[in-house]
Design a protein around this motif. Structure first.
Motif, short mmCIF file in Angstrom:
data_model
loop_
_atom_site.label_atom_id
_atom_site.label_comp_id
_atom_site.label_asym_id
_atom_site.label_seq_id
_atom_site.Cartn_x
_atom_site.Cartn_y
_atom_site.Cartn_z
N THR A 170 0.84 -1.20 0.00
CA THR A 170 0.00 0.00 0.00
C THR A 170 0.87 1.25 0.00
OG1 THR A 170 -0.12 0.18 2.41
CG2 THR A 170 -1.79 -1.20 1.30
N PHE A 171 0.26 2.37 -0.33
CA PHE A 171 0.99 3.64 -0.39
C PHE A 171 1.52 4.03 0.99
CE2 PHE A 171 0.86 8.42 -0.83
CZ PHE A 171 1.98 8.49 -1.65
N SER A 172 0.72 3.81 2.03
CA SER A 172 1.18 4.15 3.39
C SER A 172 2.38 3.29 3.79
CB SER A 172 0.04 3.98 4.40
OG SER A 172 -0.43 2.65 4.42
N GLU A 173 2.37 2.03 3.39
CA GLU A 173 3.53 1.16 3.66
C GLU A 173 4.76 1.63 2.91
OE1 GLU A 173 1.11 -3.05 4.48
OE2 GLU A 173 1.82 -2.53 2.45
N LEU A 174 4.54 2.13 1.70
CA LEU A 174 5.65 2.66 0.90
C LEU A 174 6.30 3.85 1.60
CD1 LEU A 174 6.82 2.13 -2.12
CD2 LEU A 174 5.59 4.25 -2.65
N LEU A 175 5.46 4.76 2.11
CA LEU A 175 5.98 5.96 2.76
C LEU A 175 6.68 5.64 4.07
CD1 LEU A 175 3.21 8.67 2.18
CD2 LEU A 175 5.17 8.06 0.74
N GLU A 176 6.27 4.57 4.73
CA GLU A 176 6.89 4.19 6.01
C GLU A 176 8.36 3.86 5.85
OE1 GLU A 176 4.60 1.04 7.67
OE2 GLU A 176 2.86 2.33 8.11
N GLN A 177 8.78 3.54 4.62
CA GLN A 177 10.19 3.26 4.38
C GLN A 177 11.06 4.49 4.60
OE1 GLN A 177 8.90 0.42 0.61
NE2 GLN A 177 10.87 1.45 0.52
N GLU A 178 10.44 5.68 4.56
CA GLU A 178 11.19 6.92 4.77
C GLU A 178 10.54 7.72 5.90
OE1 GLU A 178 13.95 8.03 3.39
OE2 GLU A 178 14.21 6.32 2.02
N ALA A 179 10.17 7.02 6.98
CA ALA A 179 9.45 7.66 8.08
C ALA A 179 10.27 8.75 8.76
CB ALA A 179 9.03 6.60 9.10
N ASP A 180 11.59 8.59 8.75
CA ASP A 180 12.45 9.56 9.45
C ASP A 180 13.05 10.60 8.51
OD1 ASP A 180 12.03 8.17 11.85
OD2 ASP A 180 13.63 6.75 11.38
N VAL A 181 12.37 10.90 7.46
CA VAL A 181 12.90 11.82 6.45
C VAL A 181 13.16 13.21 7.04
CG1 VAL A 181 10.62 12.60 5.71
CG2 VAL A 181 12.53 12.69 4.11
N SER A 182 14.20 13.86 6.53
CA SER A 182 14.50 15.25 6.91
C SER A 182 14.01 16.17 5.81
CB SER A 182 16.00 15.44 7.13
OG SER A 182 16.29 16.80 7.34
N ILE A 183 12.93 16.87 6.09
CA ILE A 183 12.34 17.74 5.08
C ILE A 183 13.27 18.89 4.73
CG2 ILE A 183 10.40 19.29 4.59
CD1 ILE A 183 8.73 17.56 6.47
N ASP A 184 13.94 19.46 5.74
CA ASP A 184 14.79 20.63 5.52
C ASP A 184 16.00 20.30 4.64
OD1 ASP A 184 13.11 22.15 7.07
OD2 ASP A 184 14.24 21.81 8.92
N GLU A 185 16.48 19.07 4.74
CA GLU A 185 17.67 18.70 3.98
C GLU A 185 17.36 18.23 2.57
OE1 GLU A 185 19.82 15.82 6.21
OE2 GLU A 185 20.14 17.14 7.94
N PHE A 186 16.10 17.98 2.28
CA PHE A 186 15.76 17.45 0.96
C PHE A 186 15.99 18.49 -0.13
CE2 PHE A 186 12.76 16.93 -2.56
CZ PHE A 186 13.04 15.63 -2.95
N GLU A 187 16.57 18.06 -1.24
CA GLU A 187 16.76 18.90 -2.41
C GLU A 187 16.24 18.19 -3.64
OE1 GLU A 187 20.76 20.19 -2.88
OE2 GLU A 187 20.86 21.23 -0.95
N ALA A 188 15.54 18.93 -4.48
CA ALA A 188 15.05 18.38 -5.73
C ALA A 188 16.22 18.15 -6.70
CB ALA A 188 14.03 19.32 -6.36
N ALA A 189 16.03 17.28 -7.65
CA ALA A 189 17.07 16.97 -8.63
C ALA A 189 17.27 18.15 -9.59
CB ALA A 189 16.69 15.72 -9.41
N ASP A 190 18.45 18.24 -10.15
CA ASP A 190 18.74 19.24 -11.18
C ASP A 190 18.58 18.61 -12.56
OD1 ASP A 190 19.43 21.30 -9.38
OD2 ASP A 190 21.45 20.47 -9.14
N PHE A 191 17.89 19.33 -13.45
CA PHE A 191 17.72 18.87 -14.83
C PHE A 191 17.29 20.06 -15.67
CE2 PHE A 191 13.92 17.61 -12.33
CZ PHE A 191 12.96 18.43 -12.91
N ASP A 192 17.25 19.87 -16.98
CA ASP A 192 16.85 20.93 -17.91
C ASP A 192 15.33 20.93 -18.02
OD1 ASP A 192 16.34 22.68 -19.95
OD2 ASP A 192 17.67 21.74 -21.42
N PRO A 193 14.65 21.93 -17.45
CA PRO A 193 13.18 21.94 -17.48
C PRO A 193 12.59 22.09 -18.88
CG PRO A 193 14.04 23.49 -15.85
CD PRO A 193 15.18 23.09 -16.72
#
Length: 549
Positions: A170-193
């Motif tokens: 399930t989707f909730s089980e999928l997200l549990e794999q990253e339960a301790d995520v750091s939102i502040d440290e997350f950066e989006a990928a770089d690419f040519d939009p």
């Protein structure tokens, strides 16, 4: 302050502000077109504000909650090796989970294919075959069909269900794999939009084979803002927008992506958008902004039914997908006189609008959006038409024109010229003031002997009859003459209008080639597709099967 009759550029001041913020953080000028970074910045900006409401269940979610879940989802995607130019596929109703993998994909440059969740197994197989998704997100009720549709395909694909009840994660089980995520440290990928796909949007066609318009990040950043051109208050141009279509249609995609950028709340529903359910949503939540097809508005504003709903909360109603009759505009004004009602012309392949409406001439489509080059072209000679009041196919060229049809070079070549013009397939003419007027879809035109016949022209005439509620015109094939026009008519209330009256109306007002030689069929409801437009294929099939007067 608020909604304005004439379009202006306040939204672009706001877009410049949020784009500047993103570029200032990254130092990359091209990030002003990076939808993932723009959405991410929007979710971080107002974490306590409500982003979305599911009117079917009463659930809601804040910007901050959507931020955390989408970052969790993006980290899961990274752990699975998803990267730029990969594809995920979404097939579910408009519940509050649907946008989360969508936003996560935008962060990483992963393309999002949203498809009709009611497709049959064979249709799903063909759709999966050309989209080649890495992960499919669906409801557990469709998981068995999805698994069967994947059989025999030459790529591996994971299936995730938004709800429990299947063998898949399930989707909730999928997200549990990253339960301790750091939102502040997350950066989006770089690419040519300008080259990276954002959405793969299903489009209608005449072959019956599936095809998806590949729309880049830059396409949508150019195309979406003009949808807000009537407003002068940003952020949050309206208190609440309502999504009235499924995610595979541009009108839904626009609000799913636009709401984080505009810092505003979105109302949607996991329940089917029936007339009664829409009345419930509008009465309870009082949305200010909506976009749908004339057929949907015709249903909602039908005299005798519309009294059940208070539409006066709407500041702006947009009608698109086909021509909006003046009679419908009049009915809407009776129910909500202070609402601005606009008939807009747009295309998925244009990533939004093609024209900006001029309220002083409501019957016109308007003038082309300023960033487009445009021309009318003679269908036979392909030479540009420079004189006013001469019909031709309208072509556009500019930064919002889509990349092409995904994995379909043949169809792309038939639509996009080598020098970047898109052939819209729409017949129009312009007046001396460069206001454009819609005639019909080229593929919808009927051909009686050597004459092109516009169903829209006949429909417009018949719709003005006081005993007619709605009408759609198609053709039945004739071996000698080509297409014989047939009118499907829905009577208004207790009207007793006859087939002969309808035929006489056409005979007295239109030329010989446009006469209803195929007859008249009275019907209770017109066949509609998933975007609430008249399904012309089903209509043509019914014309062959049903008794015609």
């Amino acid at each position: 302050m608020g909604v304005q009759k004439f379009p202006h550029f306040a939204v672009h001041d706001w877009m410049t502000e949020i784009q500047t913020r993103v570029v200032a953080k990254s130092g990359k000028p091209s990030d002003r077109f990076h939808l993932g970074k723009l959405v991410l910045d929007g979710l971080r900006d107002v974490p306590e504000q409500v982003l979305q409401i599911d009117g079917g269940t009463g659930e809601s979610e804040t910007f901050g909650s959507a931020l955390k879940r989408s970052v969790q989802c993006a980290n899961v995607f990274r752990s699975k090796g998803l990267k730029k130019d990969d594809v995920i596929l979404l097939m579910a109703p408009n519940h509050i989970h649907l946008c989360i993998p969508m936003y996560a994909a935008l962060y990483l440059g992963v393309g999002v294919a949203a498809v009709d969740f009611a497709l049959a197994e064979k249709e799903l197989h063909e759709t999966f075959k050309f989209n080649k998704p890495k992960i499919i997100f669906c409801q557990s009720e469709r998981a068995k069909d999805v698994g069967a549709a994947l059989q025999g395909l030459d790529f591996s694909c994971e299936v995730v269900t938004f709800n429990a009840g299947s063998e898949y994660k399930t989707f909730s089980e999928l997200l549990e794999q990253e339960a301790d995520v750091s939102i502040d440290e997350f950066e989006a990928a770089d690419f040519d939009p300008s080259e990276t796909s954002s959405m793969l949007i299903p489009t209608s066609g005449t072959t019956g084979l599936p095809k998806s318009a590949e729309v880049t990040h830059k396409n949508l950043v150019y195309g979406m803002p003009f949808m807000w051109a009537q407003f002068d208050t940003f952020p949050s141009p309206v208190p609440l927008s309502i999504v009235m279509s499924p995610l595979q249609w541009y009108s839904a995609i626009f609000l799913y992506i636009s709401c984080p950028l505009m810092r505003q709340t979105r109302l949607q529903s996991s329940e089917p958008m029936t007339k009664d359910h829409l009345y419930y949503l509008i009465n309870k939540y009082r949305p200010s902004y909506a976009m749908s097809s004339p057929n949907m508005w015709m249903t909602l504003f039908k005299p005798g039914d519309r009294e059940e709903c208070d539409f006066t909360s709407f500041q702006l109603i947009l009608s698109g997908g086909s021509a909006m009759p003046q009679s419908l505009r009049d009915e809407i004004k009776k129910a909500t006189p202070n609402t601005l009602v606009l008939n807009v012309y747009g295309m998925t392949e244009l990533s939004g609008l093609g024209f900006l409406h001029d309220p002083t001439v409501p019957e016109a489509m308007g003038r082309p959006v300023p960033y487009y080059k445009y021309k009318l072209v003679n269908l036979e000679t392909l030479k540009e038409i420079k004189e006013p009041n001469v019909e031709g196919e309208v072509w556009f060229k500019g930064p919002a024109v889509f990349k092409g049809y995904y994995n379909n070079k043949e169809v792309t070549a038939a639509t996009l010229t080598k020098d970047g013009w898109i052939r819209t397939g729409d017949i129009m003419y312009r007046d001396k003031n460069y206001l454009f007027y819609f005639v019909d879809r080229f593929k919808a035109l009927l051909k009686y002997r050597n004459n092109h016949v516009s169903p829209v022209e006949i429909e417009t005439l018949i719709r003005n009859h006081p005993g007619v509620f709605e009408v759609a015109v198609t053709g039945v094939p004739d071996p000698e003459h080509g297409d014989l026009p047939v009118a499907f008519v829905i009577r208004l209330g207790e009207s007793k209008v006859t087939a002969q009256e309808i035929k006489d109306l056409v005979k007295n007002n239109l030329s010989d080639s446009k006469q209803l030689r195929g007859g008249v069929i009275f019907i209770k409801q017109l066949p509609l597709n998933a975007s609430s437009k008249v399904d012309r294929k089903k209509l043509a099939a019914l014309a062959k099967e049903m008794e015609r007067e």
